[in-house]
Design an enzyme around this catalytic site. Structure first.
Site, PDB file in Angstrom:
ATOM      1  N   CYS A 101       0.907  -1.162  -0.089  1.00  0.00           N
ATOM      2  CA  CYS A 101      -0.309   0.067   0.033  1.00  0.00           C
ATOM      3  C   CYS A 101       0.852   1.303   0.065  1.00  0.00           C
ATOM      4  CB  CYS A 101      -0.952   0.027   1.215  1.00  0.00           C
ATOM      5  SG  CYS A 101      -2.140   1.172   0.867  1.00  0.00           S
ATOM      6  N   CYS A 148      -5.659   2.178  -5.246  1.00  0.00           N
ATOM      7  CA  CYS A 148      -4.980   2.778  -4.136  1.00  0.00           C
ATOM      8  C   CYS A 148      -6.016   4.066  -3.766  1.00  0.00           C
ATOM      9  CB  CYS A 148      -3.619   3.493  -4.148  1.00  0.00           C
ATOM     10  SG  CYS A 148      -2.986   4.049  -2.815  1.00  0.00           S
TER      11      CYS A 148
END
Length: 450
Positions: free
Chosen positions: A201, A379
């Site tokens: 991430c 994302c």
């Protein structure tokens, strides 16, 4: 500590959250494994290493393919966490308790849970070894061991987390320390870091910066805060469309971004952070902080680094289109532990799971895989307590957007999706093997516009 629900409690937000809670209640009981873990068997048809998002998802899919009695998962942890929500936990917008469930509750019913840690992989003999001295052989192996957090590679950590003013959203042990540091902030530098390694991430290190800035504004502390993002990278984001949007936000909110700066030491007792200049080896800078958020260096799990399944860097060496191992045709990889050249996210795992499901299906029939993974990843760039830029892109770092609007714009709807819808999909669909990413939605929207 009370979450900052007040900033996201508008009528639309409340209605959306209410509908989601209602939907959760109406979903039928999950037919999941709730018994105790079993002693390891000697052989199984499909062996899954890792009980994270990729492992549980693939176990659910393989259960439907070969039967629960022919699938086993090796996983030592008692609890399973939905880690993407930790960005909001660190900012006080969600409770940590909402992110975790017992591992036993997410393992598909009938699938054997081998509660142990993998210590060795021997693909030449189609077997693995565990830390309780068990040897387990397999016909097909799915490696989903995730990524390793290496806080200790930063001098002064992890012991520095015992001090105040420092936190990290990447660990269940330190995410609440971020929220405490944010609340306790008085005046000075608020520093956010990005390490000189691959990370999972990759947007999270800057998400907490935007949320912290919003919190300082809400609490009247913004004028006393000097917000600094020190990143080892050379750009704010890897996809130009979203990088341009983020640069506008950075300028509008007066945030300082320093590139090619890597955190090497934390002097928590003095509230000092030491950074190396990656463009000028040997040059360091010491910065005092009132708040420090650390994104740790990361690497493949140690058990993989010296394994025959690893590439030179230690990642599971798979074909980027089929997820089949390059040298061992009955071995497959998914998620953060692989060398797939895309951003390591839960959204990527969802997309990969659908492809890998089809890959294994045709391999079992002695056929050649034709379905190809395009590198899709996502994302949700949280830029405030009620705004998200939804970045979606592929291997070429080109936008691969789902919705029929410009996703580089900050939107409340995308925040609600991140905060409420995606956790629902994760627990109720993805972990049950029914969510392979939004590709079908993308096709639906695009067909509707053609």
């Amino acid at each position: 500590m009370v979450p900052l629900v007040a900033v996201v409690s508008g009528p639309r937000a409340q209605l959306f959250a209410c509908l989601l809670r209602l939907g959760t209640q109406q979903v039928g009981p999950l037919q999941l494994h709730t018994g105790a873990s079993h002693a390891a068997r000697n052989h199984c048809e499909v062996l899954v290493l890792g009980g994270g998002s990729g492992g549980i998802t693939m176990a659910a899919r393989m259960k439907r393919k070969v039967g629960a009695e022919n699938v086993a998962i090796v996983e030592p942890s008692e609890r399973h966490f939905y880690q993407p929500i930790w960005t909001l936990v660190g900012a006080g917008a969600k409770q940590l308790s909402s992110s975790g469930r017992p591992t036993a509750s997410v393992i598909p019913s009938g699938v054997e849970w081998i509660k142990a840690r993998v210590t060795e992989l021997n693909p030449d003999k189609n077997c693995i070894h565990t830390d309780d001295d068990e040897k387990i052989s397999y016909r097909y192996l799915i490696i989903a061991l995730g990524i390793q957090l290496d806080y200790e590679k930063i001098k002064g950590l992890p012991e520095g987390f015992a001090h105040p003013k420092i936190g990290s959203n990447y660990s269940v042990k330190t995410v609440e320390k971020t929220w405490k540091a944010l609340q306790d902030f008085k005046e000075g530098n608020a520093i956010f870091t990005f390490p000189n390694t691959p990370v999972k991430c990759a947007g999270a290190p800057q998400k907490i910066m935007y949320l912290s800035e919003a919190y300082f504004r809400k609490t009247g502390k913004r004028s006393k805060a000097n917000i600094i993002f020190n990143t080892s990278l050379g750009a704010i984001f890897g996809v130009k469309k979203y990088a341009d949007a983020l640069q506008e936000i950075i300028q509008e909110r007066n945030l300082t971004v320093n590139y090619k700066k890597n955190l090497t030491e934390v002097r928590a007792d003095k509230q000092e952070a030491v950074f190396e200049n990656l463009d000028k080896p040997g040059e360091t800078q010491v910065i005092s902080y009132e708040m420090l958020h650390v994104t740790p260096p990361m690497s493949p799990p140690d058990v993989l680094k010296t394994s025959p399944v690893a590439d030179a860097a230690g990642w599971v060496d798979v074909d980027k289109e089929t997820l089949q191992h390059r040298r061992y045709p009955n071995v497959f990889g998914i998620g953060d532990c692989t060398n797939l050249p895309t951003s390591k996210t839960a959204a990527a795992v969802a997309a990969q799971s659908g492809i890998l499901d089809r890959t294994i299906s045709v391999i079992m029939k002695n056929q050649t895989p034709t379905k190809k993974y395009d590198g899709y990843t996502s994302c949700p760039l949280v830029t405030g307590y009620n705004r998200v830029i939804l970045a979606e892109f592929d291997y070429k770092a080109e936008p691969l957007e789902t919705f029929p609007f410009d996703q580089s714009k900050e939107r409340l709807s995308m925040y609600l999706m991140k905060a409420d819808l995606m956790p629902f999909l994760y627990w109720n669909m993805m972990l049950r093997g029914y969510w392979g990413g939004p590709a079908f939605l993308r096709k639906l929207f695009h067909l509707g516009m053609s």
